[in-house]
Design a protein around this motif. Structure first.
Motif: not given
Length: 166
Positions: A73-77, A79-90
């Protein structure tokens, strides 16, 4: 007397026997209390074992959760938070560029508007100068026409004065 005494003893013995018979046949409290104690003891032991099994199952579930599920769960969270952060930055970058374009467009529109306003003011001033010049020309023509009419009327008066003297 002896008989009487024996009768009293028998009666007393009979009463003891009746009490004992009564307690054996009708008074079941000691037996029931023993059975109740036995039942409670067995119930508590079984309950304790059941609760122990439940606690052991809980311990195993918690251990499995801590060791396997929680890291996943921590790893999935993560990974998903990093992806969401990248999308938010874009998205933030796109919005910044969009706002910059919009700001430039507004500035361009404002500049065009100012240029049109200045052009309109220049045309207005030119129009007013032309009107002033035309007014001056009309006034000059009017003044000349008035002078010609005055001269014409004064000549007519002179000619009329020649004919009146006859």
């Amino acid at each position: 007397m002896k008989c009487e005494r024996e009768t009293k003893n028998l009666t007393f013995v009979n009463l003891l026997d009746v009490g004992e018979i009564y307690s054996r046949l009708l008074d079941h409290r000691p037996v029931i209390q023993g059975e109740i104690r036995y039942f409670v003891k067995e119930f508590e032991e079984k309950r304790g074992l059941r609760e122990l099994r439940v606690l052991e199952n809980l311990k195993n579930t918690i251990f499995e959760t801590n060791e396997h599920v929680l890291p996943k769960c921590e790893q999935a969270m993560h990974d998903n938070l990093n992806e969401a952060f990248k999308r938010l930055q874009a998205a933030n970058g796109m919005i910044d560029r969009l706002q910059e374009r919009e700001h430039e467009e507004r500035k361009l529109q404002a500049d065009k508007l100012m240029a049109r306003e200045e052009k309109r003011i220049a045309h207005w001033e030119e129009f007013m100068k032309e009107q002033e010049n035309k007014r001056a020309e009309v006034d000059e023509e009017h003044r000349k026409a008035m002078e010609r009419l005055k001269e014409q009327y004064s000549e007519m008066e002179k000619e009329l004065a020649k004919y009146v003297s006859f």
